[in-house]
Design a protein around this motif. Structure first.
Motif, PDB file in Angstrom:
ATOM      1  N   THR A  96       0.846  -1.191   0.000  1.00  0.00           N
ATOM      2  CA  THR A  96       0.000   0.000   0.000  1.00  0.00           C
ATOM      3  C   THR A  96       0.882   1.241   0.000  1.00  0.00           C
ATOM      4  OG1 THR A  96      -1.714  -1.174   1.245  1.00  0.00           O
ATOM      5  CG2 THR A  96      -1.829   1.223   1.205  1.00  0.00           C
TER       6      THR A  96
ATOM      7  N   SER B 290      -1.361   6.664  -4.112  1.00  0.00           N
ATOM      8  CA  SER B 290      -1.939   5.987  -2.952  1.00  0.00           C
ATOM      9  C   SER B 290      -2.613   4.699  -3.401  1.00  0.00           C
ATOM     10  CB  SER B 290      -2.956   6.896  -2.247  1.00  0.00           C
ATOM     11  OG  SER B 290      -4.010   7.232  -3.126  1.00  0.00           O
ATOM     12  N   GLY B 291      -2.817   3.799  -2.421  1.00  0.00           N
ATOM     13  CA  GLY B 291      -3.522   2.561  -2.712  1.00  0.00           C
ATOM     14  C   GLY B 291      -2.592   1.426  -3.070  1.00  0.00           C
ATOM     15  N   ASP B 292      -3.165   0.395  -3.707  1.00  0.00           N
ATOM     16  CA  ASP B 292      -2.428  -0.810  -4.068  1.00  0.00           C
ATOM     17  C   ASP B 292      -1.319  -0.497  -5.058  1.00  0.00           C
ATOM     18  OD1 ASP B 292      -2.077  -3.359  -5.930  1.00  0.00           O
ATOM     19  OD2 ASP B 292      -2.838  -4.051  -3.994  1.00  0.00           O
TER      20      ASP B 292
END
Length: 737
Positions: free
Chosen positions: A465, A505-507
């Motif tokens: 992440t 941001s994120g996976d």
């Protein structure tokens, strides 16, 4: 005659056999320049004698034929053997002088040996005494016996700096390369197939390779050999750079078969613990120096590695996050294994169907052998990461997208080679770094990562992440957005510093990417006016692309007819800047070099040339960032720009720093008479969630200091009281005059 797959020529000779009488005349077996000759009479008479003469006979053939395994001797032997009383109960056999050139043990050359041997009827063995003259000018001695009737041997060694490469077969469970010298006394004994060794050996410049982490270590210390066990106690271990750690461990074995080992490395300081190149492991590689310790244990076929370390200076670790497979290479020249070629020739005269079956069996047997030799590694790595180590994440090896970062965090890495699976857990908070942003090979820009960004790992490294913000700084003209900025009273000039902000941001495999703009010098009113123009996501993306590609703002459609910018000049200057930055960036890993050219006019009368330099020196304790350049501006008194920041980390965590800076005063931005501004000071940084938690921490420290002070005063009072009691006791003991 075929002997061990080698053809020997047997010359004409005569052999007469009668009862207990054998006469041999001119028996001669030869191959190339090697020969074995036998002449004489064998009987029960003391006066009859048989002579066996060797000339340049290769001993490797003999021991390979005997299949002795762990007692593989080699060399070129020349000498004479004499035998008499062969048909009596006490035959007499002797070798007054056998010279072995380049004698070897387990394919490790020891030197030149002179051997004297004699048959001992009492022990039914061949007593051997040998002196080995080593290449280093020293000599080692061997005294012992071989018992052919029992397939056994017993030798005593007195070594003086003898080459230890003969030990490699006994240590192949964890190393493929051993070198150095050994001195001391040892005993080698057992059967030809089950052999053991005892003794005290002093290893000098012993060097071995730990295969899994591809590192070489050396030491000079004593090694203790007992039946079935080799021990190491408080050995000072050195890496290839001379950094030290302490080693304790043991190796157990059953006659040098079925080995088991345990090694414990402690007190490592700046110690090289991982040195895997991209060629060895394309997906994850690097060079890691560490502080801490490790525990390694295993058996043939399985090695378990547990490491608990913190990163040390000059550490780099690269992890390729893309699963793109490398394209295969076509070779015009193909090299074949000679053994396979000989096998094809061997089967050429047989029935094709039978030969095919035999060839298949051979290949399957070879494949099974290779599978049996494959060693499974299991690694558990606990890393306390700090800014001393650099992590490189490669998102696109072909396009060049990669992130270089330093930071803090506790990471756990698990890897098992049986399924080639790696897992990572923990959070990595970035304190500094850069992100190389590429777009279709057209836009290539280096973003500076903002402190506070982080990467969180939850198992699969490819599913980490991301929470990263990075900045690209550029100067751009607000009049390209709207001509009304030319009449804005809050602006001394419309060409202002702009920060293009990249948010990821994120996976990791499918991150959310967004952009934003920051203006360090604008007032709130002017900033709100800019945001009213850049009010949609589509407009924001257009502005970011223009700033990265052309170093200017995108002009909205309603301003298209009045824009005065020269886009062709912007494209040319931006392209030159990107290409030069790409070339200069490859000159050094320690320095980041980024040139930049800007011009808003077609005649280049307002040319701005900048050169950004940054580096981490003195084991990453000294941080340097500079921007040097030239501005061809009529409104500026000084055309030379010399901005730089120098920070020195006073402690390892970096929250206390000494900082000095120099700033160029752009008189279109600031109303100052001086051309530059300098400053020097001490920075203190502390992260906290709210002001109350920060105050509680300070209060706790004050209480701890007060407690320490109270304990110190109590200790002083106690010592004073004890001193008074002692004085009173002395007064009672000493008689008064």
């Amino acid at each position: 005659m075929v002997f061990n797959d080698t053809i020997w020529s047997v010359h004409p000779s005569s052999i007469n056999v009668h009862d207990k009488y054998v006469a041999v005349n001119g028996f001669d077996v030869s191959r190339d320049k090697q020969y074995i000759k036998i002449d004489g009479v064998a009987s029960d008479n003391d006066d009859d004698e048989v002579c066996l003469q060797l000339l340049d006979v290769n001993l490797d053939y003999i021991f390979e034929t005997l299949d002795i395994g762990n007692a593989m001797f080699g060399g070129i032997a020349t000498g004479k053997f004499y035998a008499s009383n062969l048909f009596s109960k006490e035959p007499h056999l002797r070798t007054p002088g056998l010279h072995v050139e380049r004698i070897s043990y387990n394919q490790a050359m020891l030197g030149n040996a002179d051997i004297v041997s004699e048959w001992d009827n009492a022990t039914r063995g061949v007593a051997i005494k040998a002196e080995i003259k080593q290449p280093n000018g020293r000599s080692s001695y061997i005294d012992g016996a071989i018992f052919p009737l029992n397939d056994s041997l017993d030798f005593h060694f007195s070594a003086d700096k003898i080459d230890v490469r003969f030990m490699r077969p006994f240590m192949e469970a964890f190393t493929s390369d051993v070198s150095g010298y050994a001195s001391g006394k040892a005993r080698l004994y057992g059967t030809f197939k089950y052999i053991d060794m005892v003794g005290e050996v002093y290893a000098e410049d012993l060097k071995l390779k730990l295969d899994f982490v591809n590192t070489y270590y050396s030491c000079t210390d004593s090694i203790h050999l007992t039946p079935g066990r080799i021990d190491f106690h408080d050995v000072v271990l050195k890496d290839i750079f001379g950094n030290k750690a302490q080693l304790n461990g043991w190796v157990t074995h059953e006659c040098f078969k079925k080995p088991r080992f345990e090694f414990r490395v402690t007190d490592a300081r700046n110690f090289l613990c991982f040195d895997v190149t991209e060629r060895i492991s394309p997906d994850w590689f690097g060079r890691i120096f560490c502080n801490g310790g490790a525990f390694v244990k295993g058996i043939p076929g399985f090695i378990d590695i547990n490491v608990n370390i913190s990163t040390a200076p000059n550490s780099t670790f690269t992890f390729v996050l893309s699963d793109t497979e490398a394209a295969g290479e076509y070779t015009f020249l193909t090299f074949r294994d000679r053994a396979e070629l000989e096998g094809d020739i061997k089967y050429a005269d047989e029935d094709p169907r039978i030969a095919a079956v035999k060839r298949l069996k051979d290949r399957l047997s070879k494949r099974n052998d290779e599978e049996e030799q494959a060693t499974v590694y299991r690694m558990n790595l606990q890393v306390a990461a700090n800014p001393d180590g650099e992590m490189i994440l490669v998102m696109d090896p072909i396009g060049g997208d990669r992130m270089r970062a330093r930071g803090n965090g506790n990471l756990r890495i698990e890897y098992e080679s049986a399924n080639d699976e790696m897992k990572m857990f923990g959070s990595y908070a970035l304190t500094q770094g850069s992100y190389n942003f590429t777009l279709q090979d057209i836009i290539i820009k280096d973003f500076t990562i903002k402190p506070g960004s982080s990467i969180a790992f939850h198992g699969d490294p490819l599913a980490a992440t991301l929470d990263i913000q990075a900045v690209y700084s550029v100067n751009a003209n607000l009049s390209d957005l709207d001509e009304s900025f030319l009449q804005d009273k809050d602006l001394n000039r419309t060409n202002v510093p702009v920060h293009a902000l990249l948010k990821v941001s994120g996976d990791m495999q499918q991150p959310d990417i967004s952009f934003d703009l920051e203006f360090p010098t604008l007032t709130q009113d002017t900033y709100r006016k800019v945001r009213s123009i850049v009010s949609t996501e589509d407009m924001m993306n257009r502005q970011i692309i223009y700033l990265l590609a052309l170093n200017r703002f995108y002009t909205p459609d309603y301003m298209g007819a009045t824009t005065k910018g020269n886009e062709l000049v912007s494209v040319a200057s931006s392209t030159i800047s990107s290409q030069l930055s790409s070339m200069l960036g490859q000159l050094s890993d320690n320095w980041s070099i980024a040139p930049n050219f800007r011009s808003d006019k077609g005649d280049f009368s307002d040319m701005e040339v900048d050169l950004a330099l940054s580096s981490y020196l003195l084991n990453n304790r000294l941080l340097f960032n500079g921007n040097f350049g030239y501005r061809d501006k009529a409104l500026n008194n000084n055309s030379f720009i010399g901005d730089f920041d120098i920070e020195y980390l006073l402690n390892k965590s970096g929250n206390i720093r000494l900082k000095a800076y120099n700033r160029y005063n752009d008189q279109n931005y600031y109303v100052k008479s001086a051309l530059t501004t300098q400053g020097v000071g001490i920075m203190f940084k502390r992260d906290f969630d709210n002001i109350f938690s920060f105050l509680r921490r300070l209060k706790k420290k004050d209480n701890d200091k007060a407690d320490d002070k109270k304990e110190s005063e109590d200790e002083k009072s106690r010592k004073l009281l004890e001193r008074e009691e002692v004085t009173d006791s002395l007064l009672m003991i000493v008689p008064r005059q």
